[in-house]
Design a protein around this motif. Structure first.
Motif, short mmCIF file in Angstrom:
data_model
loop_
_atom_site.label_atom_id
_atom_site.label_comp_id
_atom_site.label_asym_id
_atom_site.label_seq_id
_atom_site.Cartn_x
_atom_site.Cartn_y
_atom_site.Cartn_z
N LEU A 1 0.83 -1.21 0.00
CA LEU A 1 0.00 0.00 0.00
C LEU A 1 0.86 1.25 0.00
CD1 LEU A 1 -2.79 -1.02 2.53
CD2 LEU A 1 -2.93 -0.94 0.03
N GLU A 2 0.37 2.28 -0.71
CA GLU A 2 1.11 3.54 -0.75
C GLU A 2 1.11 4.22 0.60
OE1 GLU A 2 -0.09 6.17 -3.93
OE2 GLU A 2 0.25 4.51 -5.35
N THR A 3 -0.11 4.31 1.20
CA THR A 3 -0.17 4.87 2.55
C THR A 3 -0.48 3.73 3.50
OG1 THR A 3 -2.46 5.41 2.07
CG2 THR A 3 -0.86 7.21 1.97
N SER A 4 0.52 3.38 4.29
CA SER A 4 0.36 2.26 5.20
C SER A 4 -0.51 2.66 6.38
CB SER A 4 1.73 1.82 5.70
OG SER A 4 1.58 1.05 6.86
N PRO A 5 -1.42 1.77 6.79
CA PRO A 5 -2.25 2.06 7.97
C PRO A 5 -1.48 1.88 9.28
CG PRO A 5 -2.83 -0.07 7.04
CD PRO A 5 -1.77 0.50 6.15
N PHE A 6 -0.27 1.40 9.22
CA PHE A 6 0.45 1.05 10.46
C PHE A 6 1.45 2.12 10.84
CE2 PHE A 6 -0.55 -2.72 7.98
CZ PHE A 6 -1.49 -3.30 8.81
N GLN A 7 1.05 3.38 10.70
CA GLN A 7 1.96 4.48 10.94
C GLN A 7 2.59 4.38 12.33
OE1 GLN A 7 0.93 7.87 8.90
NE2 GLN A 7 0.48 6.32 7.38
N GLY A 8 3.84 3.97 12.35
CA GLY A 8 4.59 3.98 13.60
C GLY A 8 4.25 2.85 14.55
N VAL A 9 3.28 1.98 14.20
CA VAL A 9 2.94 0.89 15.11
C VAL A 9 3.64 -0.37 14.62
CG1 VAL A 9 1.06 -0.35 16.24
CG2 VAL A 9 0.69 1.97 15.39
N ASP A 10 4.17 -1.10 15.57
CA ASP A 10 4.86 -2.33 15.21
C ASP A 10 3.82 -3.43 14.95
OD1 ASP A 10 6.38 -4.52 14.88
OD2 ASP A 10 7.04 -4.65 17.01
N ILE A 11 3.81 -3.93 13.71
CA ILE A 11 2.80 -4.92 13.32
C ILE A 11 2.87 -6.16 14.20
CG2 ILE A 11 2.06 -6.46 11.45
CD1 ILE A 11 2.86 -4.28 9.49
N GLU A 12 4.07 -6.55 14.58
CA GLU A 12 4.25 -7.77 15.38
C GLU A 12 3.52 -7.72 16.71
OE1 GLU A 12 5.05 -10.71 14.85
OE2 GLU A 12 5.76 -10.31 12.81
N THR A 13 3.35 -6.52 17.27
CA THR A 13 2.72 -6.44 18.59
C THR A 13 1.41 -5.65 18.55
OG1 THR A 13 4.01 -4.47 19.05
CG2 THR A 13 4.91 -6.58 19.82
N ALA A 14 1.03 -5.13 17.37
CA ALA A 14 -0.17 -4.28 17.30
C ALA A 14 -1.43 -5.07 17.59
CB ALA A 14 -0.26 -3.64 15.92
N THR A 15 -2.44 -4.35 18.09
CA THR A 15 -3.73 -4.96 18.43
C THR A 15 -4.83 -3.98 18.03
OG1 THR A 15 -2.75 -6.08 20.32
CG2 THR A 15 -5.15 -5.84 20.31
N SER A 16 -5.93 -4.48 17.45
CA SER A 16 -7.04 -3.59 17.10
C SER A 16 -8.06 -3.50 18.22
CB SER A 16 -7.75 -4.09 15.84
OG SER A 16 -6.87 -4.06 14.75
N ALA A 17 -8.36 -4.63 18.80
CA ALA A 17 -9.36 -4.63 19.86
C ALA A 17 -8.98 -5.66 20.91
CB ALA A 17 -10.74 -4.95 19.30
#
Ligand SMILES: Nc1ncnc2c1ncn2[C@@H]1O[C@H](COP(=O)(O)OP(=O)(O)OP(=O)(O)O)[C@@H](O)[C@H]1O
Ligand SMILES: [Mg+2]
Lengths: 225, 402
Positions: free
Chosen positions: B206-222
């Motif tokens: 993606l051109e604009t990543s939704p994971f701005q500054g968040v580490d995908i490995e530890t990120a949580t949505s809910a």
């Protein structure tokens, strides 16, 4: 079967007002003997139909009792009274009385089917219909009949259960002379066979078939001759 | 055949207009009864199903989720957003006092572009701790979801190959889930490892990543929380809201009660509407019955002259009504099945509420009840009308015009 009226009267209200009443039939003592033709004559509105309906058990008297073979008829429960009427009282009402959902033959047979198997009465029904000159119209629906044909149909219907009491309210009103004679002699025959026959009539010819004649005048019944 | 039944059938045949009128009225009554009850029950079913699926007391989402579609949207309409809290925030939430069980989910929306098969919501959950999605999945799929597998909601159709592509990579469809009547039917489920794999691919593509500054490995949505005994849901939710600034704790019960209020309102409205139509049809039925039976006064008098008892007349009228009402009620129910069943999808969209059609046994029971009630209404009316006529003296009825 003997039919006895003891002090019977019937009151009606004019316009449904409680204050404006009159007796269509005044206090009457009367006996309908077995094996005879009794006729009631009288002017229009004198109370003949009212009286005949009381004798048929179709209208309750305001006062008095109706005894049939000694039993107070109006004290019987509806079920018993209806069955008794079906079996023993042949009624030819004033006016037109055909059931339009039924054919002529079915109309005549209807009383026979009410409390029994009318199948066995089918030949009798056809015989009565041919006597009434209606045999060709057996399978016609009754709303397609003329006034006189309907009248003859209701006479055949009244006789289907061979009743011991016959009450006919102007049975020959809309019939020609020949048919009138035919009907009256049939009633005469039933009386000779033992039935108690009551005929309400206007016809002068009818009188020759009667054993006794009553006159109704403003609700008062009196014997003639 | 008894005299009463014989003459009833003849009356029905010989008076087609009268018969058709009564038939149609009872049809309308049965139709409204059955359809109304069907819709209301489906709504209730939907809510119940939804409640049992959710199974959490508190849902914690990042503050950034505001305006991106709320948790209500995720659970109800399948609209989610790509919003994430950091691993640190999750740890803080997890260390709050009064938590009995806790599990996290990771949301990812697939793109419309050629890299993905379809634009859907992907929900990643942790099978080891999950209590919200797993029990439902296990109704359709008993095995564990392997890495690289997905389980799809019942509205995700097609993919006969058993493969579905997200962000340039193929995944195996392990199972299709049972219908819930909610937005959950439109989503795709997988385990954390797989969804994170997808997220990394997305981040790359993606051109604009939704994971701005968040580490995908530890990120949580809910984060879904069940509160331990001895603590109230409010306490725990308040605790999280006060102490952790970047997240928002929502009480699931309040979400459910929001929905159920909407649902109760709707089902009450439908109930009132059905009751109104029903009452109206019933009143018309009674009026028509009275009018029609008034025309039959002379007919009844003639039958009385022949020696019919009051009971017999009631039986004639009752048999006629029974035949017509039974036919009308059956037709009404069949008609509403034919109309409502295929339309239930659009009804659901129209109401915007969870809508789950009841199973066959409930439908049968409902049909039986509607049938009995319609029949009962018609018969009672008929019998009252018959009684109304026969209580008159025959001698008086005979004088009336035919
Ligand atoms: N239901 C009723 N309410 C009020 N008055 C009635 C009612 N039935 C009959 N009457 C009145 O009672 C009187 C007798 O009526 P009835 O029908 O017995 O006369 P009828 O002798 O048979 O006459 P017709 O020869 O014209 O048939 C009439 O004046 C009639 O208007
Ligand atoms: Mg008269």
């Amino acid at each position: 079967m003997k039919l006895l009226c003891e002090g019977i009267s019937r009151r009606f209200f004019r316009n449904g007002k409680n204050t404006n009443f009159f007796n269509a039939v005044e206090k009457t003592f009367f006996e309908l003997p077995e094996g005879a033709v009794t006729e009631i004559v009288g002017r229009s509105g004198s109370g003949k139909t009212t009286f005949a309906n009381i004798l048929s058990g179709l209208l309750t008297p305001t006062e008095g009792v109706l005894l049939i073979d000694g039993v107070d008829f109006f004290s019987l429960p509806d079920e018993k009274r209806s069955q008794f009427r079906n079996k023993n009282i042949g009624i030819v009402p004033q006016g037109q009385t055909g059931l339009s959902s039924l054919t002529v033959l079915e109309n005549v047979l209807a009383p026979a089917f009410m409390y029994g198997d009318g199948k066995e009465k089918e030949s009798l029904a056809k015989e009565l219909l041919s006597q009434m000159d209606l045999f060709e119209l057996c399978d016609v629906y009754s709303n397609e009949l003329s006034g006189g044909e309907l009248r003859r149909m209701s006479i055949a219907r009244a006789l289907i259960n061979s009743p011991k009491i016959i009450i006919a309210d102007e049975p020959t009103g809309d019939l020609d002379d020949d048919t009138t004679r035919l009907v009256l002699s049939l009633f005469r025959k039933k009386a000779d066979e033992g039935a108690s026959v009551l005929i309400v009539t206007h016809e002068h010819d009818a009188l020759q078939y009667a054993d006794q004649i009553y006159r109704m005048e403003k609700g008062v019944l009196s014997k003639e001759g | 055949m008894s005299f009463a039944s014989g003459i009833s059938i003849k009356n029905i045949k010989r008076k087609p207009f009268r018969s058709l009128l009564l038939f149609s009225l009872v049809l309308l009554i049965a139709f409204t009864l059955f359809s109304g009850a069907f819709v209301i029950i489906s709504l209730r079913n939907g809510l119940e199903c939804y409640q049992s699926r959710l199974g959490a007391d508190i849902v914690v989402i990042p503050s950034s989720a505001k305006g991106h579609g709320s948790v209500d949207d995720i659970l109800l309409s399948g609209i989610t957003g790509n919003y994430y809290m950091s691993g640190k925030d999750f740890e803080k939430v997890a260390s709050t006092e009064g938590i009995a069980s806790i599990t996290r989910q990771f949301f990812l929306t697939s793109a419309k572009a050629s890299c993905c098969s379809a634009r859907v919501q992907i929900i990643g959950f942790d099978p080891k701790t999950d209590f919200s999605i797993q029990p439902w999945i296990s109704e359709s799929y008993k095995n564990e979801i392997e890495d690289g597998d997905v389980v799809v909601g019942c509205n995700i159709n097609g993919y006969d190959s058993g493969l579905i592509t997200f962000y340039g990579q193929e995944y195996r469809i392990a199972a299709r889930l049972e219908k819930t009547g909610t937005g959950l039917d439109n989503a795709i489920y997988t385990n954390m490892a797989t969804v994170r794999q997808m997220a990394k691919n997305a981040d790359r593509l993606l051109e604009t990543s939704p994971f701005q500054g968040v580490d995908i490995e530890t990120a949580t949505s809910a984060v879904l929380i069940k509160v331990a005994e001895g603590y109230t849901i409010e306490e725990v939710a308040d605790d999280i809201n006060i102490h952790i600034t970047k997240v928002e704790a929502k009480m699931a019960k309040s979400m459910i009660s929001d929905i159920s209020e909407g649902l109760l309102g709707t089902s009450r409205m439908i109930g009132i509407l059905v009751a109104l139509i029903w009452a109206l049809a019933l009143i018309i039925l009674i009026i028509v019955f009275v009018l029609l039976s008034n025309e039959r006064r002379k007919e009844f008098a003639i039958l009385r002259v022949m020696g019919a008892s009051q009971k017999m007349l009631s039986r004639i009228m009752g048999t006629e009504a029974a035949i017509l009402c039974a036919a009308g009620a059956a037709a009404g129910i069949v008609l509403s099945l034919l109309i409502i069943y295929p339309l239930s999808a659009s009804i659901k969209d129209m109401l915007g509420l969870p809508f789950l059609s009841p199973g066959i046994p409930v439908i049968l029971l409902l049909a039986l009840l509607s049938f009995a009630l319609s029949l009962f209404a018609g018969m009672i009316t008929a019998l009252i009308c018959a009684r109304r006529i026969t209580k008159n003296e025959t001698g008086l009825l005979l004088r009336e015009d035919a």
